[in-house]
Scaffold this motif. Structure first.
Motif, PDB file in Angstrom:
ATOM      1  N   LYS A 134     -24.686 -10.182 -11.866  1.00 39.11           N
ATOM      2  CA  LYS A 134     -24.159 -11.729 -11.786  1.00 39.11           C
ATOM      3  C   LYS A 134     -22.788 -11.997 -11.584  1.00 39.11           C
ATOM      4  N   LEU A 135     -22.420 -13.176 -11.216  1.00 40.96           N
ATOM      5  CA  LEU A 135     -20.988 -13.373 -10.753  1.00 40.96           C
ATOM      6  C   LEU A 135     -20.166 -13.621 -12.199  1.00 40.96           C
ATOM      7  N   VAL A 136     -19.032 -12.944 -12.170  1.00 41.91           N
ATOM      8  CA  VAL A 136     -18.028 -13.322 -13.160  1.00 41.91           C
ATOM      9  C   VAL A 136     -16.797 -13.706 -12.774  1.00 41.91           C
ATOM     10  N   ALA A 137     -15.893 -14.396 -13.426  1.00 42.52           N
ATOM     11  CA  ALA A 137     -14.839 -15.056 -13.130  1.00 42.52           C
ATOM     12  C   ALA A 137     -13.582 -13.830 -12.998  1.00 42.52           C
ATOM     13  N   GLY A 138     -12.640 -14.046 -11.922  1.00 39.71           N
ATOM     14  CA  GLY A 138     -11.552 -12.963 -11.671  1.00 39.71           C
ATOM     15  C   GLY A 138     -10.902 -13.010 -12.966  1.00 39.71           C
ATOM     16  N   PRO A 139     -10.251 -14.001 -13.310  1.00 36.68           N
ATOM     17  CA  PRO A 139      -9.427 -14.131 -14.461  1.00 36.68           C
ATOM     18  C   PRO A 139     -10.214 -13.730 -15.842  1.00 36.68           C
ATOM     19  N   GLY A 140     -11.470 -13.579 -15.740  1.00 32.10           N
ATOM     20  CA  GLY A 140     -12.208 -13.327 -16.947  1.00 32.10           C
ATOM     21  C   GLY A 140     -11.967 -11.815 -17.617  1.00 32.10           C
ATOM     22  N   TRP A 141     -12.488 -11.405 -18.623  1.00 26.34           N
ATOM     23  CA  TRP A 141     -12.590 -10.329 -19.299  1.00 26.34           C
ATOM     24  C   TRP A 141     -13.732 -10.064 -20.337  1.00 26.34           C
ATOM     25  N   CYS A 142     -14.063  -8.752 -20.175  1.00 27.10           N
ATOM     26  CA  CYS A 142     -15.247  -8.198 -21.271  1.00 27.10           C
ATOM     27  C   CYS A 142     -14.816  -6.624 -21.667  1.00 27.10           C
ATOM     28  N   LYS A 143     -15.639  -6.353 -22.598  1.00 28.89           N
ATOM     29  CA  LYS A 143     -15.440  -4.914 -23.302  1.00 28.89           C
ATOM     30  C   LYS A 143     -15.816  -4.025 -22.256  1.00 28.89           C
ATOM     31  N   ALA A 144     -16.531  -4.196 -21.172  1.00 24.46           N
ATOM     32  CA  ALA A 144     -16.849  -2.989 -20.066  1.00 24.46           C
ATOM     33  C   ALA A 144     -15.632  -2.801 -19.379  1.00 24.46           C
TER      34      ALA A 144
END
Length: 104
Positions: free
Chosen positions: A89-99
């Motif tokens: 799935k598409l995620v935002a470049g400036p985003g973040w997650c635990k992975a």
């Protein structure tokens, strides 16, 4: 002389197949909704600048999706790209997650 039934069906079959498109266009992956259960389990946010480091101890300053090894930068469009952690799935470049894992 009229064609035999077998010849007629063979001709119709070839005609029917030629009416099919040669290639089916692939659908673009959907953007990951931050409220999606997978996104919630990974603490995904679309903007890492909004994270509170006290509430998310795994977050490191400067880390975001765009510099993660799982972010498929070559397929980026409009600031979003597929991510291996969330099934493409598409995620935002400036985003973040635990992975998040440091990219090369």
């Amino acid at each position: 002389m009229s064609p035999s039934r077998r010849e007629f069906l063979r001709l119709c079959g070839i005609g029917a197949l030629s009416a099919l498109p040669l290639r089916v266009a692939a659908q673009a992956p959907a953007k990951l909704d931050p409220k999606d259960p997978l996104a919630v389990s990974l603490a995904y946010v679309e903007n890492a600048a909004t994270l509170n480091p006290a509430k998310e101890p795994l977050f490191k300053a400067g880390s975001n999706c765009a510099n993660c090894i799982l972010y498929q930068k070559a397929q980026e469009k409009g600031g979003y790209a597929p991510c291996g952690a969330v099934g493409g799935k598409l995620v935002a470049g400036p985003g973040w997650c635990k992975a998040w894992a440091k990219g090369a």
